[in-house]
Design a protein around this motif. Structure first.
Motif, PDB file in Angstrom:
ATOM      1  N   GLU A  93      15.048  32.974  12.013  1.00  0.00           N
ATOM      2  CA  GLU A  93      14.005  33.764  11.691  1.00  0.00           C
ATOM      3  C   GLU A  93      13.112  34.311  10.494  1.00  0.00           C
ATOM      4  N   PRO A  94      12.312  34.152  10.055  1.00  0.00           N
ATOM      5  CA  PRO A  94      11.336  34.697   9.399  1.00  0.00           C
ATOM      6  C   PRO A  94      12.016  35.102   8.120  1.00  0.00           C
ATOM      7  N   ASP A  95      12.375  36.043   8.462  1.00  0.00           N
ATOM      8  CA  ASP A  95      13.204  37.230   8.108  1.00  0.00           C
ATOM      9  C   ASP A  95      14.230  36.822   6.800  1.00  0.00           C
ATOM     10  N   ALA A  96      14.722  36.347   7.755  1.00  0.00           N
ATOM     11  CA  ALA A  96      16.355  35.632   7.350  1.00  0.00           C
ATOM     12  C   ALA A  96      16.093  34.302   7.079  1.00  0.00           C
ATOM     13  N   LEU A  97      14.922  33.761   6.755  1.00  0.00           N
ATOM     14  CA  LEU A  97      14.515  32.664   6.174  1.00  0.00           C
ATOM     15  C   LEU A  97      14.290  32.719   4.459  1.00  0.00           C
TER      16      LEU A  97
ATOM     17  N   HIS B 144      13.831  15.022   7.846  1.00  0.00           N
ATOM     18  CA  HIS B 144      12.725  14.242   8.272  1.00  0.00           C
ATOM     19  C   HIS B 144      11.729  15.435   8.732  1.00  0.00           C
ATOM     20  N   VAL B 145      12.208  16.856   9.053  1.00  0.00           N
ATOM     21  CA  VAL B 145      10.900  18.034   9.016  1.00  0.00           C
ATOM     22  C   VAL B 145      10.657  17.922   7.784  1.00  0.00           C
ATOM     23  N   LEU B 146      11.375  18.038   6.348  1.00  0.00           N
ATOM     24  CA  LEU B 146      10.651  18.117   4.946  1.00  0.00           C
ATOM     25  C   LEU B 146      10.082  16.966   5.036  1.00  0.00           C
ATOM     26  N   LEU B 147       9.831  16.248   5.705  1.00  0.00           N
ATOM     27  CA  LEU B 147       9.158  14.744   4.789  1.00  0.00           C
ATOM     28  C   LEU B 147       8.245  15.222   5.805  1.00  0.00           C
ATOM     29  N   SER B 148       7.961  15.253   6.949  1.00  0.00           N
ATOM     30  CA  SER B 148       6.780  15.620   7.236  1.00  0.00           C
ATOM     31  C   SER B 148       6.002  15.884   7.317  1.00  0.00           C
ATOM     32  N   HIS B 149       6.283  17.712   6.619  1.00  0.00           N
ATOM     33  CA  HIS B 149       5.890  18.633   6.683  1.00  0.00           C
ATOM     34  C   HIS B 149       5.073  18.669   4.351  1.00  0.00           C
ATOM     35  N   GLY B 150       5.562  17.292   3.664  1.00  0.00           N
ATOM     36  CA  GLY B 150       5.495  16.911   2.760  1.00  0.00           C
ATOM     37  C   GLY B 150       6.516  18.646   1.850  1.00  0.00           C
ATOM     38  N   LEU B 151       7.147  18.561   1.924  1.00  0.00           N
ATOM     39  CA  LEU B 151       8.246  19.618   1.016  1.00  0.00           C
ATOM     40  C   LEU B 151       9.890  19.176   1.046  1.00  0.00           C
ATOM     41  N   ASP B 152       9.637  17.793   0.580  1.00  0.00           N
ATOM     42  CA  ASP B 152      10.519  16.758   0.874  1.00  0.00           C
ATOM     43  C   ASP B 152      12.025  16.842  -1.366  1.00  0.00           C
TER      44      ASP B 152
ATOM     45  N   LYS C 132       9.111  19.111  -7.426  1.00  0.00           N
ATOM     46  CA  LYS C 132       7.874  20.289  -7.361  1.00  0.00           C
ATOM     47  C   LYS C 132       8.660  21.800  -6.568  1.00  0.00           C
ATOM     48  N   PRO C 133       7.582  22.852  -7.559  1.00  0.00           N
ATOM     49  CA  PRO C 133       8.409  23.776  -7.247  1.00  0.00           C
ATOM     50  C   PRO C 133       7.626  25.280  -6.253  1.00  0.00           C
ATOM     51  N   PHE C 134       8.509  25.604  -4.634  1.00  0.00           N
ATOM     52  CA  PHE C 134       8.681  26.219  -4.203  1.00  0.00           C
ATOM     53  C   PHE C 134       7.565  27.013  -4.457  1.00  0.00           C
ATOM     54  N   ASP C 135       6.436  27.785  -3.428  1.00  0.00           N
ATOM     55  CA  ASP C 135       5.592  28.644  -3.876  1.00  0.00           C
ATOM     56  C   ASP C 135       5.351  29.483  -2.497  1.00  0.00           C
ATOM     57  N   MET C 136       5.982  30.294  -3.206  1.00  0.00           N
ATOM     58  CA  MET C 136       6.339  31.521  -1.722  1.00  0.00           C
ATOM     59  C   MET C 136       6.013  31.556  -0.831  1.00  0.00           C
ATOM     60  N   VAL C 137       4.659  32.134  -1.471  1.00  0.00           N
ATOM     61  CA  VAL C 137       2.906  32.676  -1.018  1.00  0.00           C
ATOM     62  C   VAL C 137       2.193  31.278   0.105  1.00  0.00           C
ATOM     63  N   LYS C 138       2.313  29.923  -0.418  1.00  0.00           N
ATOM     64  CA  LYS C 138       1.825  29.011  -0.184  1.00  0.00           C
ATOM     65  C   LYS C 138       2.875  28.238   0.543  1.00  0.00           C
ATOM     66  N   ASP C 139       3.698  27.753   0.377  1.00  0.00           N
ATOM     67  CA  ASP C 139       4.643  26.961   0.875  1.00  0.00           C
ATOM     68  C   ASP C 139       5.569  27.274   1.827  1.00  0.00           C
ATOM     69  N   LEU C 140       5.616  28.941   2.279  1.00  0.00           N
ATOM     70  CA  LEU C 140       6.298  29.070   3.064  1.00  0.00           C
ATOM     71  C   LEU C 140       6.216  29.375   4.592  1.00  0.00           C
TER      72      LEU C 140
ATOM     73  N   GLN D 198       7.329  26.750   9.658  1.00  0.00           N
ATOM     74  CA  GLN D 198       7.137  25.487  10.965  1.00  0.00           C
ATOM     75  C   GLN D 198       7.867  24.220  10.636  1.00  0.00           C
ATOM     76  N   ALA D 199       8.470  23.794   9.944  1.00  0.00           N
ATOM     77  CA  ALA D 199       9.214  22.601   9.724  1.00  0.00           C
ATOM     78  C   ALA D 199      10.603  23.182  10.781  1.00  0.00           C
ATOM     79  N   VAL D 200      11.188  24.601   9.768  1.00  0.00           N
ATOM     80  CA  VAL D 200      12.120  25.075  10.976  1.00  0.00           C
ATOM     81  C   VAL D 200      12.422  25.002  12.285  1.00  0.00           C
ATOM     82  N   LYS D 201      10.888  25.525  12.167  1.00  0.00           N
ATOM     83  CA  LYS D 201      10.926  25.091  14.291  1.00  0.00           C
ATOM     84  C   LYS D 201      10.746  23.559  14.542  1.00  0.00           C
TER      85      LYS D 201
END
Length: 996
Positions: A166-170, A200-208, A246-254, A259-262
């Protein structure tokens, strides 16, 4: 390269195989000790599917015909016992682990086959309570967890499915992550889909390449920033990796990550539906060709149930189902390995050709450069003639003044300091070689320039011989230039020939590599090649164990009723089995050859000791030891009488058998068969017919001969009076048998016998000889002392006959075959004291009484049938002590698979289509009619060296065709040498020239 199933593959594979639920197990086979085939049958008789499982690697349905073991293994027998005819009730993944559970049957009659696809893998057969009945790989994990028979399988040990993220768990996962962790490292243990789906899902959403970066990293340097060992290359690689992060941005990238997890969870649901397609990911390899065109070879690297983003730039092969893709991937794996090896060899051949071309181009460039340098130096000397002459005279004058070399050096330096133009041009004095080096420039280069300072003159160092004038030095450089030009011309001519030769060799290499590749692909490894083996002279397959384990195996699994067990009472002797497909009595020649094999594969070979071997029937061999005793691995009890064979020489042979294409097998039927006396007689009659045909063809003008009718009448008289007569000398007893097929039944056999007796008496010495005379109507045995009176009486009786001598007898001793006279004399000497009773005892030991004597008053047809060797089918024997359970579905060749043996020939004919060649080591007498053979005896030579020499001998034989040479090249030396008994001496005609 992907080698085994991952979690997502298991999800999709289990879902797709749900269609087999309710199908019955028809039969089970084993491909090897890790791979098993379940032949499943549906509700209809036509519906059949083969399910393949491999421990630690894969499971899938297959449409290919996989090679099966000749007889089922112990595990296969256990699976058959419990699973045959049972329904597949359930197939499931245990938790989210890489473990598959197949349940057959229901209730108390249920059995489970548990397939582990991680680490070293395992296959476990359990009952309905999950108690282990049989396990492929028993082992212990930790102190308390045992995987063994009669232990309960720990189902709870399997990894349990994780809860949906779930989003909170993530968010909580990201907050608890360590600094510098990649997103894929965080998601992998928390999503039950495997690394391929996550990537696959990380690459598809530019988070690889996104990593977790925390505030503390800006104030305190992390340990990762410290330089590690490994040199500049490793540090540079680390720096490049950090630049890509690339640093993960909790606001912009969350939201994007959520969506990638979904999407990953949706892929899991899609895979669980059982409707996944199959994809094989391929790499395009450029393939060299002879005509210069570009061709490509597609190498399989991975298989997947979904076309993931990370493979979008790769070539792919698409299939209707995931199981089809997996089946294609693994079934073509061996073929792809061969193709890759071929491709690598082709590249190496072309690389060598490229190196040759580059080398020649480099040499030509150097020769051209030398010519330009020599020409330029000659022109500089000519342009500065006065300066060069002055320098030469100055140094010559100093030398003539008897100044020492150091003084001359000082003199030149002083002159250079004073600005002397001649001295300033001297670069170096080489008085030890009578040369000086001058710095010269072209005085005409600056004529067109108004300002000399704008262009400094180009100086060139030129060596000048003090013994020559300026003109002579210039001429010397021109001569060097012409010499280099001539050398260049010769090099060009030679290089063209060398390049053409290199190109020819390269094309030949490419052709050979591809031919050998096709041969290797067609090469089928027969089941008996893992043992010592050969095919006897009478087409019986003979196999022997290489060690104690194989001795145990061939007796327990491959020996059938009616087979013969051969052994030698000497340490290390191989257990030899003669497979008997017909159940008839084994001929003595095959028994002797098998006995020779048993002795040769023992310590007798290296010790050069000749001993006896023996044979028994299969029901006399048992693994049951007497009370209180123990039989080690490879040891057996022999109960009953042992039939000892005569001692034989330690002589083996190395040869080749060729696999024939099916349409050419009929041409070679009968090459290896039980040969009787009549077979030899038929061959002789054919030869005589050919001779008569040749004689008739030489006398076409017989009609003009006035004596033609007389000759014809005489010929008819001779045919009637002198029928075909056969004389057989039995070397073991010295007995001589004479048979005559008279075309005139009224002709008395006595006259014929007397004539033959006279001829025989002329050939023999004064010794006791037993002669059996067999005519068309009666049989007569004579025991005579050959004295002068007997000879004279025989001559007188022969003189009364008005007929010519029998044509089958040679007119002079020179007609006896080379070596036969001495051989007969030795045999007569050896068996001179042997009587009939002793001979019968010896032949009884060999289970043979020789040729049966024809009955009196027998006609020609009866006599012919009796002369043909007939083998009486032995009485039905009891079942062997160690029976092997076989099923009608087993594809076990009875007694050695006669069809396979008939498809192998040692005598290839011109025009035969040969698929591949198999090396064989056999007793030398079994290879007498083979085209390629060398003799092996105990010696000091190494097996590998002997095998290599044998291949060289075979390839250099005049009768070796181009196809046979290609087949020889495809044989590996290790496969040729592995069956040679030990250190050997190789013998062959003209062996010395091959050594050279």
């Amino acid at each position: 390269m992907k080698t085994r199933f991952n979690t997502y593959d298991i999800i999709c594979g289990v879902a797709e195989l749900q269609k087999l639920v309710g199908w019955r197990v028809n039969q089970i086979y084993d491909v090897d000790n890790k791979t098993y085939l379940f032949r499943m049958q549906g509700t209809g008789a036509v519906e059949k599917v083969t399910l393949l499982i491999e421990s630690g690697t894969r499971f899938h349905t297959t449409r290919f015909e996989w090679p099966k073991n000749m007889a089922p293994s112990g595990f296969s027998m256990k699976l058959r016992k419990h699973l045959k005819n049972k329904r597949l009730e359930k197939i499931q993944q245990l938790g989210s682990d890489r473990i598959v559970d197949l349940q057959f049957g229901t209730g108390d009659a249920a059995y489970h086959v548990i397939l582990e696809l991680y680490d070293r893998g395992n296959v476990i057969l359990t009952d309905y309570e999950l108690t282990t009945l049989y396990i492929l790989r028993p082992h212990t994990e930790g102190e308390n967890l045992r995987f063994a028979m009669r232990e309960k399988y720990p189902v709870e040990r399997a990894k349990q499915p994780t809860k949906e993220l779930e989003p909170d768990a993530l968010v909580k996962l990201l907050e608890n992550a360590r600094n510098g962790d990649y997103l894929r490292q965080i998601l992998t243990p928390n999503l039950d889909c495997g690394p391929a789906v996550i990537e696959h899902v990380l690459l598809s959403h530019g988070l690889d390449n996104h990593v977790i970066k925390k505030e503390a990293t800006e104030e305190t340097p992390e340990a990762d920033d410290k330089p590690e060992k490994g040199g500049k290359k490793q540090r540079k690689k680390q720096q490049n990796t950090k630049l890509e992060q690339k640093p993960f941005d909790m606001v912009k990238d969350l939201p994007i990550l959520q969506q990638a997890v979904k999407d990953a969870q949706e892929l899991i649901a899609e895979g669980s539906s059982g409707k996944s397609k199959g994809y094989i990911i391929q790499v395009k390899e450029e393939k060299p060709t002879e005509n210069g065109k570009v061709e490509f070879f597609f190498r399989n690297i991975e298989f997947h149930p979904y076309l993931f983003t990370q493979f979008k730039n790769f070539e792919t092969a698409t299939f209707e189902s995931f199981m089809e893709a997996v089946d294609e991937f693994y079934s073509t794996q061996e073929s792809q390995k061969i193709d890759m090896k071929t491709l690598q060899q082709e590249r190496e051949a072309l690389k060598k050709l490229s190196n040759v071309k580059n080398d020649h181009a480099k040499r030509l460039e150097e020769l051209t450069k030398v010519q330009d340098v020599d020409r330029k130096k000659a022109e500089l000397i000519t342009s500065n003639q006065s300066l060069v002459d002055n320098a030469i005279r100055a140094v010559q004058s100093a030398i003539a003044s008897q100044l020492s070399w150091p003084d001359i050096h000082e003199l030149v330096k002083e002159a250079q300091a004073n600005g002397d133009a001649v001295a300033s041009s001297i670069k170096q004095l080489k008085l030890e070689t009578n040369h000086i080096s001058l710095m010269l420039s072209d005085p005409y280069d600056n004529d067109e320039d108004d300002d000399d300072d704008l262009k400094a003159p180009e100086l060139t160092v030129v060596d000048v011989d003090l013994a020559l004038s300026a003109w002579a030095n210039a001429r010397r450089y021109y001569d060097m230039k012409r010499s280099a030009a001539q050398k260049e011309k010769k090099t060009v001519d030679a290089s063209q020939k060398a390049l053409k030769s290199a190109e020819r060799k390269t094309q030949q290499t490419l052709k050979e590599v591809r031919t050998i590749s096709n041969i290797v692909k067609a090469r089928k490894v027969f089941w008996f090649e893992k043992f010592y083996w050969f095919i006897s002279s009478e087409n019986y397959l003979v196999i022997g164990g290489r060690d104690a384990q194989q001795n145990e195996l061939i007796v327990k699994r491959y020996m059938r009723p009616k087979d013969i067990y051969v052994h030698a009472e000497i340490q290390g002797a191989s257990s030899v089995i003669i497979q008997n497909p017909t159940g008839e009595e084994i001929p003595p020649k095959t028994l002797l050859e098998a006995g020779s094999m048993a002795i040769s594969y023992s310590v007798a070979w290296d010790a050069k000791v000749v001993t006896n071997s023996y044979w028994v029937t299969s029901d006399q061999v048992s693994k049951t030891a007497p009370t209180g005793e123990y039989l080690a691995t490879g040891s057996f009890m022999i109960r009953g009488k042992k039939n000892f064979l005569p001692s034989c020489h330690l002589t083996m042979g190395l040869s080749l058998l060729f696999k024939l294409e099916d349409s050419f097998i009929e041409r070679h039927l009968g090459e290896r068969k039980v040969r009787s006396l009549d077979d030899d007689q038929i061959d002789q009659n054919v030869k005589e017919t050919e001779v008569e045909h040749d004689l008739l063809s030489d006398n076409e003008d017989a009609d003009t001969n006035p004596n033609a009718n007389l000759s014809e009448q005489s010929s008819n008289t001779e045919i009637t009076a002198f029928p075909n007569t056969e004389v057989k000398i039995e070397h073991d007893t010295g007995r001589i048998i004479v048979r005559s097929d008279s075309l005139n039944p009224e002709l008395e056999a006595t006259k014929e016998n007397e004539v033959v007796l006279e001829k025989i008496l002329k050939k023999t010495d004064d010794e006791e000889t037993t002669i059996i005379l067999a005519g068309p109507s009666r049989k007569k045995q004579v025991s005579a002392k050959k004295t002068k009176e007997d000879k004279a009486r025989a001559k007188q009786e022969a003189a009364k006959q008005e007929v010519a001598p029998v044509s089958t007898e040679p007119k002079n001793p020179s007609q006896v075959k080379r070596g036969q006279k001495g051989k007969l004399k030795k045999m007569k000497q050896k068996y001179k004291d042997q009587d009939d009773e002793e001979r019968e005892i010896r032949m009884m030991i060999l289970k043979s009484s020789g040729k049966e004597k024809p009955q009196a008053n027998a006609d020609k047809a009866v006599e012919k049938s009796e002369s043909t060797k007939e083998y009486v089918k032995p009485e039905k024997s009891a079942a062997p002590k160690n029976p092997v359970e076989l099923d009608d579905g087993d594809e076990v060749p009875v007694g050695g698979d006669v069809d396979v043996l008939n498809s192998l020939t040692g005598q290839p004919h011109e025009g035969d289509e040969l698929l591949f060649a198999i090396p064989v080591v056999a007793p030398y007498q079994a290879l007498q009619n083979y085209k390629f053979k060398v003799k092996l005896t105990p010696g000091t030579g190494k097996r590998g060296k002997a095998a290599k020499l044998a291949l060289n001998i075979f390839a250099k034989e005049k009768g070796c065709s181009a196809r046979e040479k290609d087949l020889l090249k495809s044989i590996k030396e290790e496969s040729l040498a592995r069956n040679i008994p030990g250190k050997v001496k190789l013998s062959a005609p003209q062996l010395q020239k091959y050594h050279k």
